[in-house]
Design an enzyme around this catalytic site. Structure first.
Site, PDB file in Angstrom:
ATOM      1  N   ASP A   1      -0.863  -1.933   2.091  1.00  0.00           N
ATOM      2  CA  ASP A   1       0.303  -2.898   2.276  1.00  0.00           C
ATOM      3  C   ASP A   1      -0.089  -4.119   2.376  1.00  0.00           C
ATOM      4  O   ASP A   1       0.643  -4.749   3.126  1.00  0.00           O
ATOM      5  CB  ASP A   1       1.441  -2.126   2.830  1.00  0.00           C
ATOM      6  CG  ASP A   1       1.982  -0.846   2.337  1.00  0.00           C
ATOM      7  OD1 ASP A   1       1.733  -0.514   1.230  1.00  0.00           O
ATOM      8  OD2 ASP A   1       2.168  -0.145   3.295  1.00  0.00           O
TER       9      ASP A   1
ATOM     10  N   LYS B   1      -1.814  -6.512  -1.999  1.00  0.00           N
ATOM     11  CA  LYS B   1      -2.923  -6.446  -3.180  1.00  0.00           C
ATOM     12  C   LYS B   1      -2.175  -6.724  -4.204  1.00  0.00           C
ATOM     13  O   LYS B   1      -2.683  -7.322  -5.131  1.00  0.00           O
ATOM     14  CB  LYS B   1      -3.383  -5.024  -3.023  1.00  0.00           C
ATOM     15  CG  LYS B   1      -4.064  -4.683  -1.807  1.00  0.00           C
ATOM     16  CD  LYS B   1      -4.711  -3.186  -1.825  1.00  0.00           C
ATOM     17  CE  LYS B   1      -3.792  -2.321  -1.789  1.00  0.00           C
ATOM     18  NZ  LYS B   1      -3.072  -2.095  -0.667  1.00  0.00           N
TER      19      LYS B   1
ATOM     20  N   GLY C   1       2.117   1.562  -3.597  1.00  0.00           N
ATOM     21  CA  GLY C   1       3.470   0.712  -3.989  1.00  0.00           C
ATOM     22  C   GLY C   1       3.113  -0.724  -3.807  1.00  0.00           C
ATOM     23  O   GLY C   1       2.875  -1.257  -2.773  1.00  0.00           O
ATOM     24  N   HIS C   2       2.881  -1.324  -4.952  1.00  0.00           N
ATOM     25  CA  HIS C   2       2.566  -2.691  -5.197  1.00  0.00           C
ATOM     26  C   HIS C   2       3.605  -3.538  -5.601  1.00  0.00           C
ATOM     27  O   HIS C   2       4.061  -3.422  -6.699  1.00  0.00           O
ATOM     28  CB  HIS C   2       1.150  -2.738  -6.056  1.00  0.00           C
ATOM     29  CG  HIS C   2      -0.156  -2.095  -5.533  1.00  0.00           C
ATOM     30  ND1 HIS C   2      -1.256  -2.047  -6.300  1.00  0.00           N
ATOM     31  CD2 HIS C   2      -0.277  -1.171  -4.262  1.00  0.00           C
ATOM     32  CE1 HIS C   2      -2.078  -1.419  -5.456  1.00  0.00           C
ATOM     33  NE2 HIS C   2      -1.696  -0.907  -4.522  1.00  0.00           N
TER      34      HIS C   2
ATOM     35  N   GLN D   1      -4.249   1.669  -1.569  1.00  0.00           N
ATOM     36  CA  GLN D   1      -4.357   1.787  -0.031  1.00  0.00           C
ATOM     37  C   GLN D   1      -5.254   0.812   0.642  1.00  0.00           C
ATOM     38  O   GLN D   1      -5.349  -0.213   0.369  1.00  0.00           O
ATOM     39  CB  GLN D   1      -4.915   3.477  -0.030  1.00  0.00           C
ATOM     40  CG  GLN D   1      -4.227   4.469  -0.283  1.00  0.00           C
ATOM     41  CD  GLN D   1      -4.055   4.440  -1.792  1.00  0.00           C
ATOM     42  OE1 GLN D   1      -4.764   4.893  -2.378  1.00  0.00           O
ATOM     43  NE2 GLN D   1      -2.742   4.705  -2.222  1.00  0.00           N
TER      44      GLN D   1
END
Ligand code: GDP
Ligand code: IMO
Ligand code: MG
Length: 427
Positions: free
Chosen positions: A13, A16, A40-41, A223
């Protein structure tokens, strides 16, 4: 040979998605090489906000080919719903390529993830519950199902039966649950075959050719370094290798082809799920970072644990990834603090250490040694160059760079594409 790896330098988080999207306009391919829909991007384009889980963030750049590499674990139902969600918003997803060697997450992997966590009780990892660990476990155990198996019903049936043989015993005898019928899984998986067939390609061949022909390939990690199964805070990690070497195995590209490794680094630290976190703040400062930084999980909606910047971790990320650059994100979130603590080392059982301890027990006992840097109160979200930043913000960036061991080549001052100060170009 422009092949770049972009990865998380902390516990995920870090931003990225934004960084990948920013580069998306100047690269030919963006490749996810590990993880799955545990990621979750977030990407903000103008007034539009996208949350991507499985698809590479390059999917939002029209000229760029998004690739799901062999190292990724693919939940086909999630993939298809993510694709249709983007199509509904007018995003063209037709260029997507998927490696036939990528492994599939099936409903029994998700089930095993959830029951294992329940079974672990207070020792649980706090996984995203998306079946990631069990799918990778099957891959290593050689009972995994791969994307290419969707196109051969007989092979698929044999493999699903083999995978469920043992698991059904565990479901019934250990977890007191009903067995999963192999026919039901086969039927569900075959139902995805036609929709996915057109995307499947020999991505390793294609990416190597692209690099050899001078095209620009960006490998996007999910990650982060401290969640790496080998180099992270094991067992409180994910089940893949987000570190730079993972890009090689997860895409089938040799290390000699990688020209640059960019670590995405938040100006403070966050973590989701269980595990050690020396600079964690359980006070009003932690709450303030969480609310100003909007630190809530994109995938599970969980509040992120927040703490000050940890230079020991940043140095470690430089080392294990061979970082050539950092992209420092969320500097704007620190506006308003009179002085900002930065962790420069740890104290472990009365002894000062400057490097990440290799012993899990030592890391659990580590308390941060802080240096205090002067803060700033001016709004920095409109800054376009390093010189536009207030002197103390410049000093904060310079101090972090010195402590972390690689140049800070870009600085994020807001979530939008253009809320970025570019110091050195990445390509
Ligand atoms: P990822 O998983 O590494 O892609 O990061 P996430 O998307 O889970 O979390 C990063 C969050 O920070 C997202 O909400 C981004 O929109 C936001 N973000 C990224 N860079 C910046 C920045 O420089 N400043 C601010 N304020 N927000 C940012
Ligand atoms: P992005 O790509 C932050 C964490 C989970 C849990 C551990 C294992 O958005 O940075 P898993 O479901 O992977 O087996 O869970 O890893 N985790 C993440 N934390 N960002 C992520 O992804 C994460 N993906 C997994 O919270 O602690
Ligand atoms: Mg995220």
């Amino acid at each position: 040979m422009p092949a770049l790896v972009l990865l998380g330098a902390q516990w995920g988080d870090e931003g990225k998605g934004k960084a990948t999207d920013l580069l998306g306009g100047s690269v030919d391919y963006v490749v996810r090489y590990q993880g799955g829909n545990n990621a979750g991007h977030t990407v903000v384009v103008g007034d539009q906000k996208y949350a991507l889980h499985l698809l590479p963030s390059g999917i939002l750049s029209p000229g760029c080919v998004p690739v799901i590499g062999n190292g990724v674990v693919v939940d086909p139902s999630v993939l298809l719903s993510e694709l249709s969600g983007l199509n509904e918003r007018g995003v063209d997803t037709s260029k997507l390529l998927i490696s036939g060697n990528a492994h599939l997450i099936t409903p029994y992997h998700t089930e095993v993830d959830k029951v294992t966590e329940r079974f672990l009780g207070k020792r649980k990892i706090g996984t995203t519950g998306r079946g990631i660990g069990p799918a990778y476990a099957d891959k290593i155990n050689r009972v995994g199902i791969r994307v290419q198996d969707l196109f051969d019903e007989s092979i698929l049936t044999q493999k699903v039966e083999a995978a469920l043989d043992f698991k059904n015993q565990v479901f019934a005898k250990l977890y007191n649950r009903r067995a999963v019928r192999p026919e039901q899984i086969v039927e569900e998986l075959l139902g995805y075959a036609d929709a996915l067939r057109g995307y499947v390609a020999d991505t390793t061949l294609l990416l190597n050719d692209a690099i050899d022909n001078g095209q620009v390939v960006l490998f996007e990690g999910g990650q982060g370094t401290l969640l790496d199964v080998d180099h992270g805070t094991y067992p409180f990690v994910t089940s893949s290798n987000p570190t730079a070497g993972g890009a090689c195995t997860g895409a089938g590209v040799g290390p000699t082809k990688i020209s640059r490794v960019i670590g995405i680094l938040k100006a403070y630290t966050t973590r989701v799920g269980a595990g050690p976190f020396p600079t964690e703040l359980l006070d009003a400062d932690g709450d303030a970072l969480r609310s100003i930084g909007g630190e809530r999980g994109v995938t599970t909606g969980r509040d992120r644990r927040c703490g000050w910047f940890d230079a020991v971790i940043a140095r470690y990320a430089t080392r294990v990834n061979g970082l050539t650059d950092f992209f420092l994100t969320k500097l704007d979130v620190l506006t308003g603090w009179e002085r900002i603590p930065v962790c420069v080392g740890y104290e472990i059982d009365g002894k000062r250490v400057d490097e990440l301890p290799f012993s899990q027990t030592d890391f659990h006992h580590a308390t941060p040694v802080y240096e205090y840097l002067p803060g700033w109160s001016e709004d920095i979200t409109k800054a376009k160059s390093f010189q536009d930043l207030p002197k103390n913000a410049q000093g904060y960036v310079k101090a972090l760079e010195e402590m972390s061991g690689a140049p800070i080549s870009a600085i994020g001052v807001g979530p939008g594409r253009d809320e970025t100060i570019q110091i050195n170009s990445f390509i």
